[in-house]
Design a protein around this motif. Structure first.
Motif, PDB file in Angstrom:
ATOM      1  N   UNK A  46       0.868  -1.174   0.000  1.00  0.00           N
ATOM      2  CA  UNK A  46       0.000   0.000   0.000  1.00  0.00           C
ATOM      3  C   UNK A  46       0.908   1.229   0.000  1.00  0.00           C
ATOM      4  N   UNK A  47       0.809   2.045  -1.051  1.00  0.00           N
ATOM      5  CA  UNK A  47       1.781   3.108  -1.293  1.00  0.00           C
ATOM      6  C   UNK A  47       1.091   4.469  -1.286  1.00  0.00           C
ATOM      7  N   UNK A  48       1.737   5.427  -0.611  1.00  0.00           N
ATOM      8  CA  UNK A  48       1.305   6.824  -0.643  1.00  0.00           C
ATOM      9  C   UNK A  48       2.303   7.607  -1.484  1.00  0.00           C
ATOM     10  N   UNK A  49       1.804   8.266  -2.513  1.00  0.00           N
ATOM     11  CA  UNK A  49       2.627   9.115  -3.369  1.00  0.00           C
ATOM     12  C   UNK A  49       2.264  10.563  -3.103  1.00  0.00           C
ATOM     13  N   UNK A  50       3.206  11.319  -2.573  1.00  0.00           N
ATOM     14  CA  UNK A  50       3.004  12.736  -2.294  1.00  0.00           C
ATOM     15  C   UNK A  50       3.462  13.533  -3.501  1.00  0.00           C
ATOM     16  N   UNK A  51       2.510  14.176  -4.172  1.00  0.00           N
ATOM     17  CA  UNK A  51       2.825  14.953  -5.361  1.00  0.00           C
ATOM     18  C   UNK A  51       2.123  14.389  -6.583  1.00  0.00           C
ATOM     19  N   UNK A  52       1.849  15.266  -7.549  1.00  0.00           N
ATOM     20  CA  UNK A  52       1.205  14.842  -8.787  1.00  0.00           C
ATOM     21  C   UNK A  52       1.819  15.556  -9.988  1.00  0.00           C
ATOM     22  N   UNK A  53       3.009  16.129  -9.806  1.00  0.00           N
ATOM     23  CA  UNK A  53       3.698  16.815 -10.886  1.00  0.00           C
ATOM     24  C   UNK A  53       4.546  15.876 -11.713  1.00  0.00           C
ATOM     25  N   UNK A  54       5.536  16.435 -12.401  1.00  0.00           N
ATOM     26  CA  UNK A  54       6.320  15.660 -13.340  1.00  0.00           C
ATOM     27  C   UNK A  54       7.029  14.469 -12.735  1.00  0.00           C
ATOM     28  N   UNK A  55       7.591  14.619 -11.539  1.00  0.00           N
ATOM     29  CA  UNK A  55       8.297  13.512 -10.899  1.00  0.00           C
ATOM     30  C   UNK A  55       7.324  12.385 -10.553  1.00  0.00           C
ATOM     31  N   UNK A  56       6.174  12.746  -9.985  1.00  0.00           N
ATOM     32  CA  UNK A  56       5.172  11.745  -9.624  1.00  0.00           C
ATOM     33  C   UNK A  56       4.621  11.050 -10.863  1.00  0.00           C
ATOM     34  N   UNK A  57       4.347  11.822 -11.907  1.00  0.00           N
ATOM     35  CA  UNK A  57       3.846  11.233 -13.142  1.00  0.00           C
ATOM     36  C   UNK A  57       4.837  10.234 -13.729  1.00  0.00           C
ATOM     37  N   UNK A  58       6.123  10.542 -13.593  1.00  0.00           N
ATOM     38  CA  UNK A  58       7.137   9.673 -14.165  1.00  0.00           C
ATOM     39  C   UNK A  58       7.245   8.330 -13.478  1.00  0.00           C
ATOM     40  N   UNK A  59       7.007   8.290 -12.154  1.00  0.00           N
ATOM     41  CA  UNK A  59       7.216   7.040 -11.419  1.00  0.00           C
ATOM     42  C   UNK A  59       5.945   6.232 -11.199  1.00  0.00           C
ATOM     43  N   UNK A  60       4.773   6.859 -11.249  1.00  0.00           N
ATOM     44  CA  UNK A  60       3.532   6.157 -10.906  1.00  0.00           C
ATOM     45  C   UNK A  60       3.268   4.923 -11.771  1.00  0.00           C
ATOM     46  N   UNK A  61       3.371   4.994 -13.109  1.00  0.00           N
ATOM     47  CA  UNK A  61       3.103   3.789 -13.897  1.00  0.00           C
ATOM     48  C   UNK A  61       4.040   2.635 -13.567  1.00  0.00           C
ATOM     49  N   UNK A  62       5.307   2.919 -13.321  1.00  0.00           N
ATOM     50  CA  UNK A  62       6.275   1.873 -13.008  1.00  0.00           C
ATOM     51  C   UNK A  62       5.968   1.216 -11.666  1.00  0.00           C
ATOM     52  N   UNK A  63       5.488   1.995 -10.700  1.00  0.00           N
ATOM     53  CA  UNK A  63       5.098   1.417  -9.418  1.00  0.00           C
ATOM     54  C   UNK A  63       3.938   0.441  -9.594  1.00  0.00           C
ATOM     55  N   UNK A  64       2.970   0.819 -10.398  1.00  0.00           N
ATOM     56  CA  UNK A  64       1.841  -0.079 -10.672  1.00  0.00           C
ATOM     57  C   UNK A  64       2.316  -1.342 -11.383  1.00  0.00           C
ATOM     58  N   UNK A  65       3.208  -1.184 -12.346  1.00  0.00           N
ATOM     59  CA  UNK A  65       3.740  -2.341 -13.068  1.00  0.00           C
ATOM     60  C   UNK A  65       4.523  -3.268 -12.146  1.00  0.00           C
ATOM     61  N   UNK A  66       5.118  -2.703 -11.086  1.00  0.00           N
ATOM     62  CA  UNK A  66       5.912  -3.506 -10.157  1.00  0.00           C
ATOM     63  C   UNK A  66       5.042  -4.325  -9.204  1.00  0.00           C
ATOM     64  N   UNK A  67       3.723  -4.128  -9.270  1.00  0.00           N
ATOM     65  CA  UNK A  67       2.818  -4.992  -8.532  1.00  0.00           C
ATOM     66  C   UNK A  67       2.324  -4.469  -7.203  1.00  0.00           C
ATOM     67  N   UNK A  68       2.416  -3.141  -6.970  1.00  0.00           N
ATOM     68  CA  UNK A  68       1.874  -2.622  -5.722  1.00  0.00           C
ATOM     69  C   UNK A  68       0.362  -2.875  -5.673  1.00  0.00           C
ATOM     70  N   UNK A  69      -0.172  -2.960  -4.461  1.00  0.00           N
ATOM     71  CA  UNK A  69      -1.600  -3.246  -4.312  1.00  0.00           C
ATOM     72  C   UNK A  69      -2.455  -2.011  -4.524  1.00  0.00           C
TER      73      UNK A  69
END
Length: 282
Positions: free
Chosen positions: A123-146
């Motif tokens: 269970x992951x909390x991502x603080x931010x929704x700008x360029x850095x957050x946009x860049x990492x969010x898809x990869x986190x989902x692909x890595x299998x987070x719930x």
């Protein structure tokens, strides 16, 4: 004959370690290259990139505040750049620029390979929704987070990123004011300055930290100190700054440009030793 030219473009950018990292990678691979830093305010990005291309630039890394604009000027985006909606790696073509995003793979590789993290089911909390957050969010989902909870100071940006990711069962936008009531997390990633006031004081509730929670700041050096200090004081299990991600996203960019994957560990170790030496000297 001059070497191929590469650069990092951002504002501010004088602090960037990217020129040093790519110089080390080039030496490892036996590839001659020039890699510089171009400071360009938001309104000057297009002109700065055009000037760089006119001077022989063939590849560029893009950092704040230009990642979204960089995606907009590209004739072609890789699948991971399309999903992210932002670009941190540009490749010069005969007709313009193509765009890629190596931030997500860089973060996941650092967390899993260097720090031994298993992201599956977390269970992951991502603080931010700008360029850095946009860049990492898809990869986190692909890595299998719930589950991925996204919190940003501007609520509409949290909603927009969640909508763009297109996985409503796993992705949950929340409001900043709700941070004290959304439970605790296995992994918290800071992709913004949201955890700091102008005086560097922390404003996040310790209730976010679950037992054995790990905390990551995508910044490195002094920029990461306040958030990671809060994490330690709140009982985080492991705290990780963004230096490893920086090296690994650079290694992926190097692979895109040169077809060779450099040894990120050697450069990471050098930068950590350099950081320790500077801290001791200070």
């Amino acid at each position: 004959m001059s070497s191929p030219r590469y650069a990092v473009i951002g504002h501010p950018v004088s602090h960037s370690l990217s020129p040093l990292i790519h110089a080390r990678f080039g030496k490892q691979a036996g590839i001659a290259l020039e890699y510089g830093a171009i400071d360009a305010p938001r309104e000057n990005f297009d002109a700065a990139l055009a000037a760089f291309a006119a001077e022989g630039g063939v590849g560029a890394n893009v950092t704040l505040p230009h990642k979204q604009r960089a995606a907009g000027i590209c004739g072609h985006l890789t699948e991971r750049a399309r999903r992210a909606g932002v670009v941190n790696t540009l490749v010069r073509t005969a007709t313009g620029w193509d765009g890629d995003n190596t931030d997500g793979v860089g973060l996941v590789r650092d967390l899993t390979s260097r720090h031994g993290q298993d992201l599956r089911g977390r269970k992951v909390l991502l603080l931010g929704a700008g360029g850095a957050a946009q860049g990492v969010a898809p990869a986190l989902l692909d890595a299998g987070i719930a589950d991925l909870f996204i919190v940003n100071r501007t609520d509409t940006r949290s909603d927009a990123l969640a909508d763009a990711l297109g996985e409503p069962r796993r992705v949950h936008p929340r409001y900043f004011n709700d941070l004290g009531a959304i439970g605790s997390f296995d992994l918290i990633i800071n992709a913004t300055s949201i955890a700091r006031t102008s005086r560097g004081e922390l404003v996040l509730p310790g209730s976010l930290i679950a037992p054995r929670c790990d905390v990551v700041d995508l910044g490195y050096g002094e920029a990461a100190i306040p958030f990671l200090s809060w994490a330690r004081a709140s009982g985080a299990d492991h705290v990780i700054d963004g230096l490893g991600m920086l090296v690994e996203q650079a290694a992926e960019s190097f692979l895109v440009w040169h077809g060779v994957r450099p040894d990120g560990d050697a450069v990471y170790d050098e930068l950590r030793a350099r950081e320790s030496s500077m801290a001791t000297a200070g």
